[in-house]
Design a protein around this motif. Structure first.
Motif, PDB file in Angstrom:
ATOM      1  N   ALA A   1      -0.080   6.295  -7.084  1.00 46.94           N
ATOM      2  CA  ALA A   1      -1.392   6.938  -6.973  1.00 46.94           C
ATOM      3  C   ALA A   1      -1.291   8.442  -6.759  1.00 46.94           C
ATOM      4  CB  ALA A   1      -2.180   6.290  -5.834  1.00 46.94           C
TER       5      ALA A   1
ATOM      6  N   LYS B   1      -8.665   6.651   5.224  1.00 42.23           N
ATOM      7  CA  LYS B   1      -8.701   5.214   4.965  1.00 42.23           C
ATOM      8  C   LYS B   1      -7.290   4.628   4.889  1.00 42.23           C
ATOM      9  CE  LYS B   1     -13.085   5.502   2.488  1.00 42.23           C
ATOM     10  NZ  LYS B   1     -13.815   5.282   1.219  1.00 42.23           N
ATOM     11  N   TYR B   2      -6.377   5.402   4.296  1.00 41.89           N
ATOM     12  CA  TYR B   2      -4.996   4.963   4.161  1.00 41.89           C
ATOM     13  C   TYR B   2      -4.356   4.752   5.529  1.00 41.89           C
ATOM     14  CZ  TYR B   2       0.035   5.439   3.110  1.00 41.89           C
ATOM     15  OH  TYR B   2       1.398   5.250   3.036  1.00 41.89           O
TER      16      TYR B   2
ATOM     17  N   VAL C   1     -10.008  14.444  -3.329  1.00 41.40           N
ATOM     18  CA  VAL C   1      -9.781  12.994  -3.375  1.00 41.40           C
ATOM     19  C   VAL C   1      -8.833  12.563  -2.260  1.00 41.40           C
ATOM     20  CG1 VAL C   1      -8.829  11.092  -4.743  1.00 41.40           C
ATOM     21  CG2 VAL C   1     -10.241  12.830  -5.851  1.00 41.40           C
ATOM     22  N   GLN C   2      -7.759  13.323  -2.067  1.00 39.39           N
ATOM     23  CA  GLN C   2      -6.795  12.993  -1.014  1.00 39.39           C
ATOM     24  C   GLN C   2      -7.438  13.070   0.373  1.00 39.39           C
ATOM     25  OE1 GLN C   2      -4.423  11.358  -2.352  1.00 39.39           O
ATOM     26  NE2 GLN C   2      -2.596  12.573  -1.912  1.00 39.39           N
TER      27      GLN C   2
ATOM     28  N   THR D   1       0.829  -1.207   0.000  1.00 38.66           N
ATOM     29  CA  THR D   1       0.000   0.000   0.000  1.00 38.66           C
ATOM     30  C   THR D   1       0.862   1.255   0.000  1.00 38.66           C
ATOM     31  OG1 THR D   1      -1.745  -1.152   1.221  1.00 38.66           O
ATOM     32  CG2 THR D   1      -1.811   1.255   1.221  1.00 38.66           C
TER      33      THR D   1
ATOM     34  N   VAL E   1       0.770   4.061  -2.990  1.00 36.35           N
ATOM     35  CA  VAL E   1       0.338   5.437  -2.696  1.00 36.35           C
ATOM     36  C   VAL E   1       1.479   6.427  -2.895  1.00 36.35           C
ATOM     37  CG1 VAL E   1      -0.448   6.977  -0.858  1.00 36.35           C
ATOM     38  CG2 VAL E   1      -1.499   4.726  -1.131  1.00 36.35           C
TER      39      VAL E   1
ATOM     40  N   LYS F   1     -10.348  12.284   1.144  1.00 43.33           N
ATOM     41  CA  LYS F   1     -11.153  11.073   1.337  1.00 43.33           C
ATOM     42  C   LYS F   1     -10.273   9.835   1.485  1.00 43.33           C
ATOM     43  CE  LYS F   1     -14.970  13.343   1.036  1.00 43.33           C
ATOM     44  NZ  LYS F   1     -15.784  13.566   2.264  1.00 43.33           N
ATOM     45  N   LEU F   2      -9.110   9.845   0.825  1.00 48.02           N
ATOM     46  CA  LEU F   2      -8.219   8.684   0.863  1.00 48.02           C
ATOM     47  C   LEU F   2      -7.359   8.639   2.127  1.00 48.02           C
ATOM     48  CD1 LEU F   2      -6.917   8.392  -2.825  1.00 48.02           C
ATOM     49  CD2 LEU F   2      -8.538   6.902  -1.659  1.00 48.02           C
TER      50      LEU F   2
END
Length: 220
Positions: A67, A90-91, A83-84, A59, A63, A86-87
């Motif tokens: 990504a 979770k990351y 977007v970041q 991961t 990332v 939101k990510l």
């Protein structure tokens, strides 16, 4: 804001297939090693350790090197930030869970009282990695998301923030005279630096532990 995980049919089928492949792998492995209760337990612990370690390392690689860079180069500034935002949660949640599993399984395999020099080094590395990702999840990431949100709010009021990648937005130059925006920009740089250092620490810790695991492999 609570984190929601929704798995569409494609992702669900992949997860089920992966779990089934583990079951198949157990049947294809030397049965004698799984028949003994203690032996089976040890293999299960090592399975969880390798899965959590490799999952988090993979991961981080994706990332950090693919990504994030791809989105930065292709998406408008505000879309990239959204977007970041939101990510990130979770990351870091995933990193916390997987690092915790790695730490716990390592302690089960090597209880504290039995640690030699190498195991002390590895246990310390895994502990530092876990604490670092927890700090990122609890403080650094939420602070970055909040700062970005406040920056973007000001930028939208000025009609700025639509440039893609490294293309300089002329309208952002006007905001450099805005004291609040300048303060937010400095705060973002500071938080982003902390985040980068934290990610680098966990990444390097993964590298050291990877060498340890390879050195202790009996065979491929």
């Amino acid at each position: 804001m609570p984190i929601k995980f929704e798995l569409p049919i494609t992702q669900t089928s992949h997860l089920v297939a992966f779990l089934c492949s583990i079951v198949v792998g157990i049947f294809l492995s030397p049965i004698g090693r799984w028949e003994m209760e203690e032996g089976g337990f040890k293999i299960a612990i090592r399975l969880f350790h390798l899965a959590s370690f490799s999952g988090w390392l993979g991961t981080q690689l994706w990332v950090t090197f693919f990504a994030g860079l791809t989105m930065f180069r292709l998406l408008p500034r505000h879309m990239f930030g959204y977007v970041q935002s939101k990510l990130f949660p979770k990351y870091f949640l995933l990193g916390t869970v997987l690092s915790s599993v790695s730490m716990v399984t390592f302690i089960i395999e090597h209880p504290f009282g039995s640690w030699d020099t190498q195991q002390t080094i590895q246990g310390s590395i895994l502990g530092v990695s876990l604490l670092t990702v927890i700090a990122s999840a609890i403080y650094i990431s939420p602070s970055i998301v909040k700062t970005i949100s406040e920056q973007h709010k000001i930028e939208k009021e000025e009609g700025a923030g639509q440039a893609v990648g490294k293309v300089e937005d002329e309208k952002l130059k006007v905001l450099k005279k805005n004291p609040k925006y300048v303060s937010l920009s400095k705060k973002f740089v500071r938080l982003h630096t902390f985040s980068t250092i934290a990610n680098l620490l966990t990444f390097c810790a993964q590298g050291v532990h990877l060498v340890y695991l390879a050195a202790n492999l009996v065979a491929l």
